[in-house]
Design a protein around this motif. Sequence first.
Motif, PDB file in Angstrom:
ATOM      1  N   ARG A 241       0.638  -1.007   0.059  1.00 10.50           N
ATOM      2  CA  ARG A 241       0.153  -0.007  -0.096  1.00 10.50           C
ATOM      3  C   ARG A 241       0.806   1.233  -0.063  1.00 10.50           C
ATOM      4  NH1 ARG A 241      -5.157  -1.577   0.794  1.00 10.50           N
ATOM      5  NH2 ARG A 241      -5.598  -3.946   1.626  1.00 10.50           N
ATOM      6  N   SER A 242       2.233   1.197  -0.744  1.00  7.99           N
ATOM      7  CA  SER A 242       2.855   2.378  -0.829  1.00  7.99           C
ATOM      8  C   SER A 242       2.586   3.482  -1.908  1.00  7.99           C
ATOM      9  CB  SER A 242       4.269   1.903  -0.787  1.00  7.99           C
ATOM     10  OG  SER A 242       4.547   0.976  -2.047  1.00  7.99           O
ATOM     11  N   GLY A 243       1.708   2.823  -2.974  1.00  3.29           N
ATOM     12  CA  GLY A 243       1.452   3.454  -4.102  1.00  3.29           C
ATOM     13  C   GLY A 243       2.641   3.650  -5.141  1.00  3.29           C
ATOM     14  N   ARG A 244       3.575   2.501  -5.077  1.00  7.09           N
ATOM     15  CA  ARG A 244       4.786   2.608  -5.575  1.00  7.09           C
ATOM     16  C   ARG A 244       5.218   1.155  -6.261  1.00  7.09           C
ATOM     17  NH1 ARG A 244       8.421   6.824  -6.630  1.00  7.09           N
ATOM     18  NH2 ARG A 244      10.665   5.951  -7.612  1.00  7.09           N
ATOM     19  N   PHE A 245       5.498   1.069  -7.689  1.00  6.46           N
ATOM     20  CA  PHE A 245       6.245  -0.326  -8.054  1.00  6.46           C
ATOM     21  C   PHE A 245       7.622   0.136  -8.425  1.00  6.46           C
ATOM     22  CE2 PHE A 245       2.315  -3.022  -8.498  1.00  6.46           C
ATOM     23  CZ  PHE A 245       2.282  -3.358  -7.268  1.00  6.46           C
ATOM     24  N   ASP A 246       8.678  -0.587  -8.487  1.00  2.00           N
ATOM     25  CA  ASP A 246       9.764  -0.633  -8.972  1.00  2.00           C
ATOM     26  C   ASP A 246      10.330  -1.624  -9.814  1.00  2.00           C
ATOM     27  OD1 ASP A 246      10.824   2.363  -8.576  1.00  2.00           O
ATOM     28  OD2 ASP A 246      10.435   1.814  -6.498  1.00  2.00           O
ATOM     29  N   GLY A 247      11.181  -1.655 -10.804  1.00  2.00           N
ATOM     30  CA  GLY A 247      11.471  -2.775 -11.517  1.00  2.00           C
ATOM     31  C   GLY A 247      12.240  -2.512 -12.628  1.00  2.00           C
ATOM     32  N   TRP A 248      12.593  -3.632 -13.323  1.00  2.00           N
ATOM     33  CA  TRP A 248      13.512  -3.568 -14.619  1.00  2.00           C
ATOM     34  C   TRP A 248      12.875  -4.175 -15.697  1.00  2.00           C
ATOM     35  CZ3 TRP A 248      18.073  -1.041 -13.857  1.00  2.00           C
ATOM     36  CH2 TRP A 248      18.451  -1.078 -12.548  1.00  2.00           C
ATOM     37  N   VAL A 249      13.206  -3.824 -16.915  1.00  2.00           N
ATOM     38  CA  VAL A 249      12.647  -4.381 -18.017  1.00  2.00           C
ATOM     39  C   VAL A 249      13.336  -4.494 -19.414  1.00  2.00           C
ATOM     40  CG1 VAL A 249      10.706  -3.899 -20.029  1.00  2.00           C
ATOM     41  CG2 VAL A 249      10.200  -3.445 -17.574  1.00  2.00           C
ATOM     42  N   ARG A 250      13.411  -5.596 -20.067  1.00  2.00           N
ATOM     43  CA  ARG A 250      14.142  -5.541 -21.325  1.00  2.00           C
ATOM     44  C   ARG A 250      13.495  -6.628 -22.197  1.00  2.00           C
ATOM     45  NH1 ARG A 250      19.666  -9.263 -19.730  1.00  2.00           N
ATOM     46  NH2 ARG A 250      18.407 -10.958 -19.069  1.00  2.00           N
ATOM     47  N   LEU A 251      13.778  -6.724 -23.310  1.00  2.00           N
ATOM     48  CA  LEU A 251      13.288  -7.659 -24.294  1.00  2.00           C
ATOM     49  C   LEU A 251      13.946  -9.087 -23.908  1.00  2.00           C
ATOM     50  CD1 LEU A 251      13.145  -5.600 -27.550  1.00  2.00           C
ATOM     51  CD2 LEU A 251      11.095  -6.285 -26.516  1.00  2.00           C
ATOM     52  N   THR A 252      13.437 -10.157 -24.224  1.00  2.00           N
ATOM     53  CA  THR A 252      13.897 -11.423 -23.706  1.00  2.00           C
ATOM     54  C   THR A 252      14.912 -11.804 -24.931  1.00  2.00           C
ATOM     55  OG1 THR A 252      11.997 -12.500 -24.922  1.00  2.00           O
ATOM     56  CG2 THR A 252      11.892 -12.209 -22.199  1.00  2.00           C
ATOM     57  N   ASP A 253      14.977 -11.381 -26.128  1.00  2.00           N
ATOM     58  CA  ASP A 253      15.699 -11.770 -26.958  1.00  2.00           C
ATOM     59  C   ASP A 253      16.962 -11.032 -26.999  1.00  2.00           C
ATOM     60  OD1 ASP A 253      14.841  -9.514 -28.010  1.00  2.00           O
ATOM     61  OD2 ASP A 253      14.185 -10.195 -29.913  1.00  2.00           O
ATOM     62  N   GLY A 254      17.414 -10.027 -25.992  1.00  2.00           N
ATOM     63  CA  GLY A 254      18.486  -9.237 -25.820  1.00  2.00           C
ATOM     64  C   GLY A 254      18.746  -8.130 -26.945  1.00  2.00           C
ATOM     65  N   GLN A 255      17.698  -7.788 -27.710  1.00  2.00           N
ATOM     66  CA  GLN A 255      17.697  -6.530 -28.498  1.00  2.00           C
ATOM     67  C   GLN A 255      17.522  -5.159 -27.757  1.00  2.00           C
ATOM     68  OE1 GLN A 255      15.001  -6.311 -32.083  1.00  2.00           O
ATOM     69  NE2 GLN A 255      14.534  -8.385 -31.616  1.00  2.00           N
ATOM     70  N   PRO A 256      18.383  -4.489 -28.074  1.00  2.00           N
ATOM     71  CA  PRO A 256      18.632  -2.991 -27.418  1.00  2.00           C
ATOM     72  C   PRO A 256      17.299  -2.393 -27.573  1.00  2.00           C
ATOM     73  CG  PRO A 256      19.874  -2.905 -29.419  1.00  2.00           C
ATOM     74  CD  PRO A 256      19.419  -4.412 -29.277  1.00  2.00           C
ATOM     75  N   PRO A 257      16.773  -1.574 -26.440  1.00  2.00           N
ATOM     76  CA  PRO A 257      15.876  -0.941 -26.436  1.00  2.00           C
ATOM     77  C   PRO A 257      15.840   0.415 -27.536  1.00  2.00           C
ATOM     78  CG  PRO A 257      17.099  -0.222 -24.741  1.00  2.00           C
ATOM     79  CD  PRO A 257      17.936  -1.108 -25.166  1.00  2.00           C
ATOM     80  N   ASP A 258      14.582   0.753 -28.079  1.00  2.00           N
ATOM     81  CA  ASP A 258      14.558   1.885 -28.884  1.00  2.00           C
ATOM     82  C   ASP A 258      13.331   2.927 -28.371  1.00  2.00           C
ATOM     83  OD1 ASP A 258      12.277   0.578 -29.834  1.00  2.00           O
ATOM     84  OD2 ASP A 258      12.823   0.380 -31.922  1.00  2.00           O
ATOM     85  N   PRO A 259      13.301   3.985 -29.060  1.00  2.00           N
ATOM     86  CA  PRO A 259      12.054   4.570 -28.431  1.00  2.00           C
ATOM     87  C   PRO A 259      10.646   4.071 -28.586  1.00  2.00           C
ATOM     88  CG  PRO A 259      13.643   6.024 -29.923  1.00  2.00           C
ATOM     89  CD  PRO A 259      13.833   4.564 -30.122  1.00  2.00           C
TER      90      PRO A 259
END
Length: 281
Positions: free
Chosen positions: A184-202
């Motif tokens: 009940r803190s009203g906040r989530f934190d985490g990490w995200v990436r594509l599972t195939d290892g491709q770099p992120p883009d906009p």
Amino acid sequence: MQATDGCENTDFATATAVVRRGTSPHVFDGRLRPEWKSDGRLTGSILLTMAARAAARTMHIETDKFFPSVLSACFLSTAQPGPVTVRAELLRSGSRITTGQASLSQCTRDGQYTERMRALITHGKFDDRPVDAGTTPPRIPAPDACVGRQNTPARLVERLDMVAGLDVRLSPACVGWLFDSPARSGRFDGWVRLTDGQPPDPMLLLVAIASLPPISFDFGQAGWLPMVQLTAHIRAKPAPGWLQVSTSTRIGSDQSVIEDAEVWDSEGTLVVQSRQFAAPT
């Protein structure tokens, strides 16, 4: 990436691709794949990503340079896996600012086209150097020390309901709801990436802002609320590596929630901010 639901390819670029119709320069065809579901629904950010790709082509903008940009979308009806049509239009083209709109529709069983989403998209033609936002990402454990599918008890994996194709890791402080003990803190934190290892883009940033579980889970509300409206500000092209995502809310109820999101890249640059309104429709 492993395919799900009989699909052979969950590649992000392929899953959000649109193809221009030869006879209609501003009409594009695409396909919504079932693996991009969350709680049985296709996540609205995938629809927005497809619309953004079509708008970028109409506005003559390369998607890997789709920043700074502001996107505001209204989700009008529930999308289903299958073919979609995106109609994009250039509204204004200036020396510094270009604005367009995109509408995503599907043909229903009765042969009628139903609009699923409509978005306004503004792109700025500025220096692409990221600006110091005066903010730093919160300190959370490294991805390997966070909670994802790989280290969640089998009886609880379904509650995570992560979208296929994304590797999502939640900070240990944000998973109490999995064990019926929401913080009940009203906040989530985490990490995200594509599972195939491709770099992120906009374009991936539009998915990252909605990649964590709904913030309402932190208040013990088990049901997923459909996204009604989303506004996103893409600030910079992300550096290769993990994206750190933080979502929060100050206003919410059993019937609706307003959720803010911030995403930083692997170099600590704030690359996108958003606000979404979710409620029963």
